[in-house]
Design an enzyme around this catalytic site. Structure first.
Site, PDB file in Angstrom:
ATOM      1  N   ARG A 156     -11.930   1.327  -9.008  1.00  9.30           N
ATOM      2  CA  ARG A 156     -10.763   2.593  -9.368  1.00  9.30           C
ATOM      3  C   ARG A 156     -11.299   3.084 -10.693  1.00  9.30           C
ATOM      4  O   ARG A 156     -11.647   2.508 -11.501  1.00  9.30           O
ATOM      5  CB  ARG A 156      -9.462   2.301  -9.126  1.00  9.30           C
ATOM      6  CG  ARG A 156      -9.044   1.808  -7.572  1.00  9.30           C
ATOM      7  CD  ARG A 156      -7.765   2.047  -7.551  1.00  9.30           C
ATOM      8  NE  ARG A 156      -7.466   1.693  -6.089  1.00  9.30           N
ATOM      9  CZ  ARG A 156      -6.434   1.921  -5.559  1.00  9.30           C
ATOM     10  NH1 ARG A 156      -5.538   2.401  -6.095  1.00  9.30           N
ATOM     11  NH2 ARG A 156      -6.154   1.955  -4.105  1.00  9.30           N
ATOM     12  N   HIS A 163       2.673   3.372  -8.990  1.00  6.73           N
ATOM     13  CA  HIS A 163       2.533   2.221  -9.283  1.00  6.73           C
ATOM     14  C   HIS A 163       3.601   1.679 -10.121  1.00  6.73           C
ATOM     15  O   HIS A 163       4.134   0.536  -9.717  1.00  6.73           O
ATOM     16  CB  HIS A 163       1.241   1.720 -10.231  1.00  6.73           C
ATOM     17  CG  HIS A 163       0.136   2.124  -9.376  1.00  6.73           C
ATOM     18  ND1 HIS A 163      -0.247   1.685  -8.096  1.00  6.73           N
ATOM     19  CD2 HIS A 163      -1.109   2.662  -9.721  1.00  6.73           C
ATOM     20  CE1 HIS A 163      -1.289   2.069  -7.579  1.00  6.73           C
ATOM     21  NE2 HIS A 163      -1.955   2.706  -8.628  1.00  6.73           N
ATOM     22  N   ARG A 215      -0.208   7.604  -2.904  1.00  8.08           N
ATOM     23  CA  ARG A 215       0.470   8.667  -1.918  1.00  8.08           C
ATOM     24  C   ARG A 215       2.130   9.107  -2.248  1.00  8.08           C
ATOM     25  O   ARG A 215       2.393  10.226  -2.032  1.00  8.08           O
ATOM     26  CB  ARG A 215       0.236   8.185  -0.194  1.00  8.08           C
ATOM     27  CG  ARG A 215      -1.128   8.591   0.114  1.00  8.08           C
ATOM     28  CD  ARG A 215      -1.197   7.893   1.432  1.00  8.08           C
ATOM     29  NE  ARG A 215      -1.484   6.555   0.946  1.00  8.08           N
ATOM     30  CZ  ARG A 215      -1.390   5.711   2.184  1.00  8.08           C
ATOM     31  NH1 ARG A 215      -0.671   5.979   3.431  1.00  8.08           N
ATOM     32  NH2 ARG A 215      -1.589   4.417   1.976  1.00  8.08           N
ATOM     33  N   ASP A 259       0.599  -1.423  -0.004  1.00  5.01           N
ATOM     34  CA  ASP A 259       0.073   0.035  -0.037  1.00  5.01           C
ATOM     35  C   ASP A 259       0.953   1.281   0.117  1.00  5.01           C
ATOM     36  O   ASP A 259       2.010   1.302   0.580  1.00  5.01           O
ATOM     37  CB  ASP A 259      -0.982  -0.122   1.334  1.00  5.01           C
ATOM     38  CG  ASP A 259      -2.050   0.932   1.184  1.00  5.01           C
ATOM     39  OD1 ASP A 259      -2.405   1.503  -0.126  1.00  5.01           O
ATOM     40  OD2 ASP A 259      -2.797   1.044   1.967  1.00  5.01           O
ATOM     41  N   GLY A 260       0.287   2.319  -0.658  1.00 11.43           N
ATOM     42  CA  GLY A 260       1.123   3.659  -0.647  1.00 11.43           C
ATOM     43  C   GLY A 260       1.582   4.077  -1.793  1.00 11.43           C
ATOM     44  O   GLY A 260       2.267   5.081  -1.938  1.00 11.43           O
ATOM     45  N   LEU A 284      11.543 -20.439  -4.995  1.00 13.41           N
ATOM     46  CA  LEU A 284      10.394 -19.611  -4.403  1.00 13.41           C
ATOM     47  C   LEU A 284       9.145 -19.712  -5.186  1.00 13.41           C
ATOM     48  O   LEU A 284       9.031 -19.708  -6.432  1.00 13.41           O
ATOM     49  CB  LEU A 284      10.841 -18.083  -4.356  1.00 13.41           C
ATOM     50  CG  LEU A 284       9.688 -17.089  -4.080  1.00 13.41           C
ATOM     51  CD1 LEU A 284       9.524 -17.030  -2.443  1.00 13.41           C
ATOM     52  CD2 LEU A 284      10.338 -15.682  -4.466  1.00 13.41           C
TER      53      LEU A 284
HETATM   54  C1  FPP Z   1      -2.074   0.164  -3.435  1.00  9.46           C
HETATM   55  O1  FPP Z   1      -1.471   1.239  -3.211  1.00  9.46           O
HETATM   56  C2  FPP Z   1      -1.521  -0.577  -4.471  1.00  9.46           C
HETATM   57  C3  FPP Z   1      -2.072  -1.134  -5.409  1.00  9.46           C
HETATM   58  C4  FPP Z   1      -3.515  -1.161  -5.500  1.00  9.46           C
HETATM   59  C5  FPP Z   1      -1.452  -2.017  -6.539  1.00  9.46           C
HETATM   60  C6  FPP Z   1      -0.327  -2.505  -6.189  1.00  9.46           C
HETATM   61  C7  FPP Z   1       0.505  -2.776  -7.658  1.00  9.46           C
HETATM   62  C8  FPP Z   1       1.709  -2.689  -7.783  1.00  9.46           C
HETATM   63  C9  FPP Z   1       2.928  -2.528  -6.713  1.00  9.46           C
HETATM   64  C10 FPP Z   1       2.356  -2.787  -9.218  1.00  9.46           C
HETATM   65  C11 FPP Z   1       1.975  -3.959  -9.887  1.00  9.46           C
HETATM   66  C12 FPP Z   1       2.330  -5.218  -9.197  1.00  9.46           C
HETATM   67  C13 FPP Z   1       3.117  -6.322  -9.690  1.00  9.46           C
HETATM   68  C14 FPP Z   1       2.981  -7.410  -8.772  1.00  9.46           C
HETATM   69  C15 FPP Z   1       3.621  -5.975 -10.937  1.00  9.46           C
HETATM   70  P1  FPP Z   1      -2.612   2.732  -3.519  1.00  9.46           P
HETATM   71  O2  FPP Z   1      -2.685   3.055  -4.884  1.00  9.46           O
HETATM   72  O3  FPP Z   1      -3.893   2.192  -2.675  1.00  9.46           O
HETATM   73  O4  FPP Z   1      -1.856   3.984  -2.519  1.00  9.46           O
HETATM   74  P2  FPP Z   1      -2.423   4.763  -1.864  1.00  9.46           P
HETATM   75  O5  FPP Z   1      -3.252   4.321  -0.554  1.00  9.46           O
HETATM   76  O6  FPP Z   1      -1.377   5.749  -1.292  1.00  9.46           O
HETATM   77  O7  FPP Z   1      -3.452   5.688  -2.591  1.00  9.46           O
END
Ligand code: FPP
Length: 248
Positions: A69, A35, A22, A18-19, A129
């Protein structure tokens, strides 16, 4: 920093990444840049987990709720996933990593699903893994699907209702055959499970950090593992009993 004890590593680490949004906002960039930076953390954490000898790593990449989203963000995330799978296939094969997917496969856009199925197929024989990507995943949905599958087996006379126990339920989850997560990490400062591995995380040690996912790297993973190794896992027993059973 001290090194984790190789004899008491978590067998399965699960992460709520998460994050990203932000992180991007803090830098005045569009969310998708967060992302994109998050993908680099994914690469770093997969590499570190493999080097440490972790058995299973489960990453929450997209929840059933994330479909709500804005369409452009969903599209961008799917594009990143596809690019990640395409570019990592050779590395996964080389590093003995086996990819699996937890979630509603049928909701994944066909062009992403195709690449994902190819990577799953080509890495299926790898014994290092196990990398689980939770995609269009929701814990309640997973348990509901398991209940439906079990009900069908009972209806068809393949299973008696009295024979349904925890092991039967586990066999119908996406994680069938895998150990439960020992350590569940959530980055980005929130302290909730957000529908992640609800059944499997019953006894997981929870680790929350303010660090935003794009900043979470190997050192942060080591920190979480060291913290995990300091804790005493009692599984409902007294501290004294737990000490005796872990010394056997
Ligand atoms: C949450 O951050 C994150 C996600 C919803 C997506 C996670 C995806 C990735 C790390 C990239 C793609 C993944 C792979 C495995 C290649 P948020 O957008 O909710 O952050 P916020 O809470 O700060 O808004």
């Amino acid at each position: 920093m001290p090194k984790p004890n190789p004899a008491s590593l978590p067998r399965h680490i699960a992460i709520i990444m998460d994050g990203n949004g932000r992180w991007a906002e803090q830098q005045g960039k569009p969310r998708i840049m967060g992302h994109r930076a998050g993908v680099e953390s994914v690469q770093d954490i997969v590499r570190a987990s493999r080097e440490l000898g972790i058995g299973v790593l489960t990453l929450y990449a997209f929840s059933t709720e994330n479909w709500k989203r804005p369409p452009l963000e969903v599209q961008a995330l799917m594009g990143l996933l596809k690019a990640f799978l395409e570019s990592e296939l050779a590395t996964m094969v080389h590093n003995n990593v086996s990819l699996r997917c937890l979630g509603q496969k049928d909701r994944i856009p066909p062009e992403v699903r195709k690449v994902m199925e190819r990577v799953i197929r080509e890495t299926a024989g790898n014994s290092g893994l196990i990398l689980n990507l939770a995609l269009s995943y929701g814990g309640r949905n997973e348990i509901t699907q398991a209940a439906q599958a079990i009900a069908r087996e009972c209806r068809d006379g393949l299973l008696r209702p009295e024979a349904i126990d925890q092991a039967v339920l586990e066999q119908h989850l996406y994680t069938a055959g895998l150990p439960d997560p020992d350590l569940l990490i959530r980055t980005g400062g929130e302290t909730r499970l957000s529908n992640f591995l609800l059944w499997q995380a019953s006894y997981a040690e929870l680790y929350f950090t303010e660090t935003l996912w794009p900043d979470f790297r190997k050192q942060d993973l080591l920190h979480a593992i060291l913290d995990f190794q300091k804790r005493q896992r009692r599984f409902g027993k007294t501290g004294e009993q737990a000490k005796q059973s872990s010394s056997h």
